[in-house]
Design a protein around this motif. Structure first.
Motif, PDB file in Angstrom:
ATOM      1  N   PHE A 162       0.816  -1.214   0.000  1.00  0.00           N
ATOM      2  CA  PHE A 162       0.000   0.000   0.000  1.00  0.00           C
ATOM      3  C   PHE A 162       0.850   1.264   0.000  1.00  0.00           C
ATOM      4  O   PHE A 162       0.307   2.363  -0.092  1.00  0.00           O
ATOM      5  N   GLN A 163       2.167   1.116   0.114  1.00  0.00           N
ATOM      6  CA  GLN A 163       3.029   2.291   0.215  1.00  0.00           C
ATOM      7  C   GLN A 163       4.198   2.278  -0.750  1.00  0.00           C
ATOM      8  O   GLN A 163       5.090   3.115  -0.652  1.00  0.00           O
ATOM      9  N   VAL A 164       4.215   1.331  -1.674  1.00  0.00           N
ATOM     10  CA  VAL A 164       5.283   1.284  -2.670  1.00  0.00           C
ATOM     11  C   VAL A 164       4.660   1.343  -4.058  1.00  0.00           C
ATOM     12  O   VAL A 164       3.445   1.243  -4.223  1.00  0.00           O
ATOM     13  N   GLY A 165       5.510   1.495  -5.064  1.00  0.00           N
ATOM     14  CA  GLY A 165       5.013   1.719  -6.414  1.00  0.00           C
ATOM     15  C   GLY A 165       4.608   0.460  -7.146  1.00  0.00           C
ATOM     16  O   GLY A 165       5.064   0.205  -8.269  1.00  0.00           O
ATOM     17  N   TYR A 166       3.768  -0.323  -6.533  1.00  0.00           N
ATOM     18  CA  TYR A 166       3.207  -1.527  -7.134  1.00  0.00           C
ATOM     19  C   TYR A 166       1.733  -1.297  -7.443  1.00  0.00           C
ATOM     20  O   TYR A 166       1.056  -0.520  -6.755  1.00  0.00           O
TER      21      TYR A 166
END
Length: 407
Positions: A162-166
């Motif tokens: 929820f906090q990375v560029g995925y």
């Protein structure tokens, strides 16, 4: 089974603002803990880590597949496939769908950095997915259990996504909304949600299988829940749409590159990180090859044991979906989706450390985990979720440079 009606005190009697606020508090608390874990992981990152000894939080947000989405946003997709020294197709952007990459780029305009837009899209979509998950589960379980399921989801072992560029959090938002629409028989919205899912990340063919199974079930239960012609038309049309969307990316990649097998060759390029040589896609071959590879070549336990473990795992998961009371209490749509997605993974995936991330679309099953009313049980599960989250972040980001340390 007749159409499963929501509980009498369920969503219609709950104020959306109250529910959204409660989930926001849970979600924010979970994000604070995840941020702490990521900061510590950045501090622990060393010379052997992918991120090096001077890693920052932004480096982690833009790490691994996030960088591929960034490349898509900045350069688009190649018209000529890259080749390795042996002439095989190399890793490239065609493995990554466009919606997340370009949405993040749009959101990033005021900030001037794609990584900021990616972070905002992921964290906002994760909150939206949490709210959608709550309402999906409230169709069959009580408010307290559904809220605990959201807590497990928001603080779960893979919550760093929820906090990375995925693209996972955005895909989960579309998925949970789509499942809720099926539960509520609000089919027209799916004509929008299916393309959104299909061009956010791979997996829409699993939804096509889900719609097929759902349609078969509706046919056999039509005596208890009337099946009107309009509903049949919607289910068939939506299933066809999901199949078309699912194969359209392969056709587009082939058209742009002039290579009809461009997409599959691109996906198989990652598999060569574990099994060198020319790989050819065959249904179920990924799991069969992986069973022999991990149990035979890597762990030295014998390929035969790998096949036995694989078969036993398939039967065990089937038994859980069919017979465990807490799972049966969930909507049949959730169970059919879970089965469809697992079949899809068996068909196309080569299991390695990314398997944990690939299982995230099964998150509606958190409702079964939250079903027991014991406070000790629920708090213990939450503690295990946080422990699992730290273990995943530490391995994938603080260490992150081995065959079992790739998210």
């Amino acid at each position: 089974m007749a159409q499963q009606q929501p509980l009498t005190d369920a969503p219609a009697r709950e104020r959306f603002a109250t529910v959204a606020l409660r989930i926001a508090l849970i979600y924010i608390a979970a994000r604070v803990l995840t941020t702490i874990f990521l900061v510590v992981a950045a501090e622990l990152s060393g010379v052997d880590s992918r991120f090096g000894p001077d890693a920052s939080l932004a480096d982690l947000v833009l790490g691994w597949d996030s960088r591929w989405y960034w490349i898509v946003a900045e350069t688009g997709y190649p018209s000529e496939l890259p080749r390795t020294e042996s002439g095989a197709v190399g890793e490239n952007q065609w493995a990554f769908m466009p919606i997340y990459a370009y949405l993040a780029k749009l959101v990033a305009i005021p900030f001037g950095q794609w990584v900021v837009g990616a972070f905002i899209v992921s964290i906002v979509a994760g909150y939206g997915a949490s709210v959608a998950l709550y309402y999906l589960l409230r169709e069959r379980i009580d408010a307290v259990a559904a809220m605990w399921a959201v807590a497990f989801f928001a603080a779960g072992p893979l919550a760093a996504l929820f906090q990375v560029g995925y693209a996972e959090s955005l895909f989960l938002l579309w998925l949970f909304l789509a499942l809720w629409c099926v539960v509520r028989r609000r089919y027209p919205w799916l004509y929008l949600l299916i393309p959104l899912m299909g061009f956010t990340r791979p997996g829409i063919l699993a939804f096509a299988l889900f719609l097929a199974l759902f349609g078969v079930r509706r046919f056999f239960t039509r005596a208890r829940e009337p099946l009107h012609v309009r509903e049949v038309v919607h289910i068939v049309a939506l299933g066809v749409l999901a199949v078309v969307v699912g194969f359209s990316w392969q056709l587009l990649a082939g058209w742009v590159t002039g290579d009809s097998g461009a997409y599959l060759a691109t996906e198989l390029a990652w598999r060569r990180n574990w099994i060198p040589g020319d790989a050819v896609f065959l249904p179920f071959d990924g799991f069969l090859s992986a069973s022999a590879f991990w149990f035979g070549s890597v762990w030295g336990l014998g390929a035969e044991l790998g096949y036995v473990v694989l078969a036993a795992s398939v039967f065990a998961v089937a038994a859980i979906l069919l017979f465990v009371p807490q799972v049966k209490r969930l909507s049949v749509e959730v169970r059919l989706w879970s089965a469809s997605y697992l079949v899809y993974l068996l068909l196309v995936f080569f299991p390695q450390s990314s398997i944990f991330r690939l299982l995230v679309p099964l998150s509606p099953l958190w409702g079964a985990v939250a079903a027991p009313r014991s406070a000790v049980w629920r708090v213990s599960v939450l503690a295990l979720c946080l422990a699992g989250q730290w273990w995943w972040i530490y391995n994938m980001y603080a260490l992150g440079n081995a065959i079992w340390q790739i998210p």
